[in-house]
Design a protein around this motif. Sequence first.
Motif, PDB file in Angstrom:
ATOM      1  N   ILE A 182       0.812  -1.217   0.000  1.00 19.54           N
ATOM      2  CA  ILE A 182       0.000   0.000   0.000  1.00 19.54           C
ATOM      3  C   ILE A 182       0.847   1.270   0.000  1.00 19.54           C
ATOM      4  CG2 ILE A 182      -1.722   1.315   1.326  1.00 19.54           C
ATOM      5  CD1 ILE A 182      -2.745  -1.454   2.330  1.00 19.54           C
ATOM      6  N   GLU A 183       1.833   1.331   0.860  1.00 22.12           N
ATOM      7  CA  GLU A 183       2.640   2.547   0.959  1.00 22.12           C
ATOM      8  C   GLU A 183       3.478   2.760  -0.292  1.00 22.12           C
ATOM      9  OE1 GLU A 183       4.601   2.788   4.919  1.00 22.12           O
ATOM     10  OE2 GLU A 183       3.208   1.166   5.423  1.00 22.12           O
ATOM     11  N   ALA A 242      -8.162   1.268   8.533  1.00 26.36           N
ATOM     12  CA  ALA A 242      -6.949   0.931   9.287  1.00 26.36           C
ATOM     13  C   ALA A 242      -5.811   0.474   8.375  1.00 26.36           C
ATOM     14  CB  ALA A 242      -7.268  -0.149  10.320  1.00 26.36           C
ATOM     15  N   ASP A 243      -6.077  -0.491   7.488  1.00 24.88           N
ATOM     16  CA  ASP A 243      -5.008  -1.059   6.660  1.00 24.88           C
ATOM     17  C   ASP A 243      -4.420  -0.046   5.689  1.00 24.88           C
ATOM     18  OD1 ASP A 243      -5.298  -3.466   7.920  1.00 24.88           O
ATOM     19  OD2 ASP A 243      -6.491  -4.404   6.335  1.00 24.88           O
ATOM     20  N   VAL A 244      -5.226   0.876   5.213  1.00 21.05           N
ATOM     21  CA  VAL A 244      -4.747   1.828   4.205  1.00 21.05           C
ATOM     22  C   VAL A 244      -4.318   3.162   4.819  1.00 21.05           C
ATOM     23  CG1 VAL A 244      -6.103   0.826   2.327  1.00 21.05           C
ATOM     24  CG2 VAL A 244      -7.118   2.601   3.771  1.00 21.05           C
ATOM     25  N   ALA A 245      -4.349   3.278   6.139  1.00 18.82           N
ATOM     26  CA  ALA A 245      -4.123   4.561   6.809  1.00 18.82           C
ATOM     27  C   ALA A 245      -2.771   5.172   6.456  1.00 18.82           C
ATOM     28  CB  ALA A 245      -4.252   4.395   8.315  1.00 18.82           C
ATOM     29  N   LYS A 246      -1.705   4.368   6.459  1.00 26.82           N
ATOM     30  CA  LYS A 246      -0.374   4.912   6.166  1.00 26.82           C
ATOM     31  C   LYS A 246      -0.263   5.352   4.710  1.00 26.82           C
ATOM     32  CE  LYS A 246       2.167   2.448   9.791  1.00 26.82           C
ATOM     33  NZ  LYS A 246       3.264   1.486  10.097  1.00 26.82           N
ATOM     34  N   ILE A 304      -2.778   6.426   2.875  1.00 25.07           N
ATOM     35  CA  ILE A 304      -3.554   7.664   2.756  1.00 25.07           C
ATOM     36  C   ILE A 304      -2.752   8.843   3.286  1.00 25.07           C
ATOM     37  CG2 ILE A 304      -5.603   8.877   3.613  1.00 25.07           C
ATOM     38  CD1 ILE A 304      -7.064   6.170   3.565  1.00 25.07           C
ATOM     39  N   ASP A 305      -2.053   8.637   4.384  1.00 23.22           N
ATOM     40  CA  ASP A 305      -1.250   9.709   4.963  1.00 23.22           C
ATOM     41  C   ASP A 305      -0.185  10.186   3.973  1.00 23.22           C
ATOM     42  OD1 ASP A 305      -0.706  11.261   7.487  1.00 23.22           O
ATOM     43  OD2 ASP A 305       1.281  10.387   7.166  1.00 23.22           O
ATOM     44  N   ILE A 306       0.416   9.256   3.250  1.00 17.71           N
ATOM     45  CA  ILE A 306       1.402   9.626   2.226  1.00 17.71           C
ATOM     46  C   ILE A 306       0.744  10.479   1.147  1.00 17.71           C
ATOM     47  CG2 ILE A 306       2.861   8.718   0.365  1.00 17.71           C
ATOM     48  CD1 ILE A 306       3.414   6.301   2.204  1.00 17.71           C
ATOM     49  N   LEU A 307      -0.430  10.062   0.700  1.00 18.39           N
ATOM     50  CA  LEU A 307      -1.138  10.815  -0.334  1.00 18.39           C
ATOM     51  C   LEU A 307      -1.477  12.228   0.142  1.00 18.39           C
ATOM     52  CD1 LEU A 307      -3.652   8.046  -1.496  1.00 18.39           C
ATOM     53  CD2 LEU A 307      -1.630   8.822  -2.754  1.00 18.39           C
ATOM     54  N   LEU A 308      -2.008  12.323   1.341  1.00 19.94           N
ATOM     55  CA  LEU A 308      -2.436  13.625   1.851  1.00 19.94           C
ATOM     56  C   LEU A 308      -1.260  14.565   2.072  1.00 19.94           C
ATOM     57  CD1 LEU A 308      -5.210  12.529   4.400  1.00 19.94           C
ATOM     58  CD2 LEU A 308      -5.500  13.395   2.069  1.00 19.94           C
ATOM     59  N   ARG A 309      -0.153  14.023   2.561  1.00 17.19           N
ATOM     60  CA  ARG A 309       1.032  14.862   2.788  1.00 17.19           C
ATOM     61  C   ARG A 309       1.608  15.382   1.474  1.00 17.19           C
ATOM     62  NH1 ARG A 309       2.993  14.997   7.904  1.00 17.19           N
ATOM     63  NH2 ARG A 309       2.163  13.460   9.380  1.00 17.19           N
ATOM     64  N   HIS A 310       1.398  14.641   0.396  1.00 18.43           N
ATOM     65  CA  HIS A 310       1.886  15.068  -0.918  1.00 18.43           C
ATOM     66  C   HIS A 310       0.799  15.788  -1.722  1.00 18.43           C
ATOM     67  CE1 HIS A 310       5.137  12.258   0.085  1.00 18.43           C
ATOM     68  NE2 HIS A 310       5.850  12.912  -0.828  1.00 18.43           N
ATOM     69  N   LYS A 311      -0.297  16.151  -1.050  1.00 19.66           N
ATOM     70  CA  LYS A 311      -1.390  16.919  -1.665  1.00 19.66           C
ATOM     71  C   LYS A 311      -1.995  16.190  -2.866  1.00 19.66           C
ATOM     72  CE  LYS A 311      -0.633  20.046   1.400  1.00 19.66           C
ATOM     73  NZ  LYS A 311      -1.458  19.997   2.628  1.00 19.66           N
ATOM     74  N   ILE A 312      -2.229  14.895  -2.699  1.00 19.70           N
ATOM     75  CA  ILE A 312      -2.976  14.117  -3.679  1.00 19.70           C
ATOM     76  C   ILE A 312      -4.399  13.977  -3.146  1.00 19.70           C
ATOM     77  CG2 ILE A 312      -3.144  11.956  -4.949  1.00 19.70           C
ATOM     78  CD1 ILE A 312      -0.619  13.549  -5.552  1.00 19.70           C
ATOM     79  N   PRO A 313      -5.405  14.455  -3.885  1.00 19.64           N
ATOM     80  CA  PRO A 313      -6.787  14.347  -3.380  1.00 19.64           C
ATOM     81  C   PRO A 313      -7.157  12.891  -3.123  1.00 19.64           C
ATOM     82  CG  PRO A 313      -6.693  15.794  -5.289  1.00 19.64           C
ATOM     83  CD  PRO A 313      -5.354  15.135  -5.184  1.00 19.64           C
ATOM     84  N   HIS A 314      -7.681  12.635  -1.922  1.00 18.45           N
ATOM     85  CA  HIS A 314      -8.056  11.269  -1.561  1.00 18.45           C
ATOM     86  C   HIS A 314      -9.488  11.243  -1.044  1.00 18.45           C
ATOM     87  CE1 HIS A 314      -8.675   7.846   1.156  1.00 18.45           C
ATOM     88  NE2 HIS A 314      -8.051   7.206   0.189  1.00 18.45           N
ATOM     89  N   TYR A 315     -10.215  10.168  -1.416  1.00 23.08           N
ATOM     90  CA  TYR A 315     -11.610  10.015  -1.031  1.00 23.08           C
ATOM     91  C   TYR A 315     -11.843   8.573  -0.588  1.00 23.08           C
ATOM     92  CZ  TYR A 315     -11.564  14.245  -3.792  1.00 23.08           C
ATOM     93  OH  TYR A 315     -11.242  15.492  -4.280  1.00 23.08           O
ATOM     94  N   ILE A 316     -12.607   8.413   0.473  1.00 20.95           N
ATOM     95  CA  ILE A 316     -12.866   7.078   1.000  1.00 20.95           C
ATOM     96  C   ILE A 316     -13.639   6.239  -0.020  1.00 20.95           C
ATOM     97  CG2 ILE A 316     -14.054   5.773   2.814  1.00 20.95           C
ATOM     98  CD1 ILE A 316     -11.539   7.224   3.775  1.00 20.95           C
TER      99      ILE A 316
END
Length: 709
Positions: free
Chosen positions: A400-401, A426-430, A432-444
């Motif tokens: 995932i990461e 839970a499994d994808v949390a890390k 998602i954090d990478i995406l958000l920190r790099h300003k990639i729009p993310h949606y559940i």
Amino acid sequence: MADHTHSTKHLDSIFYPQSIAVLGTTNVSGTVPHDIFENLLIGGYTGILYPVSPGSKSIQCVKAFKYVLDIEDPVEMAVIVFPSHVCNLALEQCGQKGIHAAIIISAGFKETGPKGLAREQQLQDIARKYDITLIGPNCLGVINTDPEVMLNASFARKMPEAGNIAFLSQSGALCTAVLDYAQSKHIGFSKFVSFGNKADVTEIDLLYYLKDDPKTQVILLYLEEITDGTGLMRAAEEVIAETGKPILLLKSGRTQEGASAAASHTGSMAGSDEICDAAMKQCGIIRCSTIEEMFNFAIAMAYQPLPQGNRVAIITNAGGPGVLATDAAVMNRLQVARFTDETTQKLKEYLPKTANIKNPVDVIGDARRDSYQVAISSTHQDPNVDGALVILTPQSMTDIEAIASEVCNHAAESDKPLLTSFMGEADVAKGIDILLRHKIPHYILPETMCSAFACAYRFKRTREREPDTPVNPNGTDSGKAQAVLDRARAAGRRMLSARESEELAQAYGIPIVESRLAQSEAEAARAAEAAGFPVVMKIASEDIVHKVNLQGVVLNIRTAAEAAEAYGRIMQHVQREMPEARVEGVMIQRMITGAQEVILGIKRDPSFGAVVMFGYGGIYVEVFHDVIFRVAPLGKRTIQSMIQEIKAYPILAGIRGQKAGDIAALEDCLARLSRLAVDCPQIQEMDINPLFVLEPGKGCCACDIKVMV
């Protein structure tokens, strides 16, 4: 255009002050006065800070002053947190000190009732007297994350991350929730403003300021009431036309209950929600239903380029979510792109044989970083693709990461938008954090991702549209119209008579079905013969608005005898059901057949002024509610969109071999009604129902007109 010079000329001193005096601060930890001073002190503010606190020698180890006038050096901006009943004294001293910018945090003003309103008016008088630009009162404060100033003049719990989104809010309490929400998703802000009661600076002033702010690319706005709707529309149109910055609005008071609640919060007054929707669409503001939707749309436009088209590539490692995304894309009027042969060949060559290489591309459940890299790079570079939607579901073998990092790398090198949906929690949390920190729009959810992409594409089209110049039709006579209205006003009447309503319409060139007034059975018979059979007979009374409900309308009268009998029947029934009604007689008109019925109207809205309504008409207009509103004056594009947006438009256009209506004549009638609405502000409400739309080339004609002044 409204003059916003007074309120905007000192806003630089609000956002970039070189020195600040905090009036009313204390050493009592956990209180608003203390926390505001502490936020400025430890938040990295780059200017000079002066605490003003009568009775205190120092505030958090900083020398305190009894009054702001005791400060020897110049002060650029004041933050006032004294109790409401002494804020006027504090602001007066600020004016004497030569301070031209102030934020009043304190509550206890117009939101509390008449006494509070009087206190607020005192502040307005002082601000005008000393040329002070004022934010508040009753607000959270102002935040500017620019490293040049690092201003946190608020009682928010912490400084938000820096970003390119500005957030403006009428509610201070909502601001704290938004800051917490944004922190969890690594959403940064350029400017963050709680403007409270708008005693001076309004959302319109702030829009004009942010138009020229290089740190802001997207503007979010929360309002509880819109007092100057036309001013807001003009500001939004200017911001979008000159800078291309999207403006997203969340406005409370959608329901009648919500509107009532808003009226007691921040002294708000609620208007019609349907009209607000129409006005926002007209000027290009994106109206959102929830805070979550607002930020879902905002990050798509703040983080990624706007899509040049609506063709999307969908990449997924699970078939079900891919189908869901496809359905959502189509429902949002996106196109599932058809890949070029070259792209298809690349996918076939480098992906596993079990993968689906058509769109949506299914890299299958055991896909790792290399499969996603091939799928994303191949499809995203395809000339038939305007953007990519990347879905990931967590399988036991999914790295995932690593996949998240690959998405970030590709997005950084592409000029096309890329949105993601890593499904789960839970499994994808890390990842998602990478995406958000790099300003990639993310949606559940993939469906939300598709909605955000579609919103960005719609805004791109809005941004590129030409200005819609108001239509000014020939053959209008405002003097004649004013004479009709003045006559009614002089007589103390709110409702025009049927004859006066027809005169008003004719003054602006709106064609009518000629009518004759009969005041006896004999007159009815003669009038019917003169009109030409068949005729329609209608009760003429300013007290009776809905004639059909009282059996005050009779159709298809074919002889003089029928007309005489119908006259007696109408009068008897009205006298029995509504004896107090003032009755002029019965109006007789030639009956129009073979035409389609639409409704046109004017409504005077407290926020937006003259509003024009159009919809499919007749007796069922309130049942089907197939109507559209727009704020006058109307341009040609707006008029055409009004006609085309109603659900019944295919009927007007001639569905399945049926005769079409004279759309050109209908457009002309709407243009004339728009001009009438602007020229005659005395008109509170006006209905033309029905307006008969005849075959192409044969025009339109108004049958029943009601006007309230």
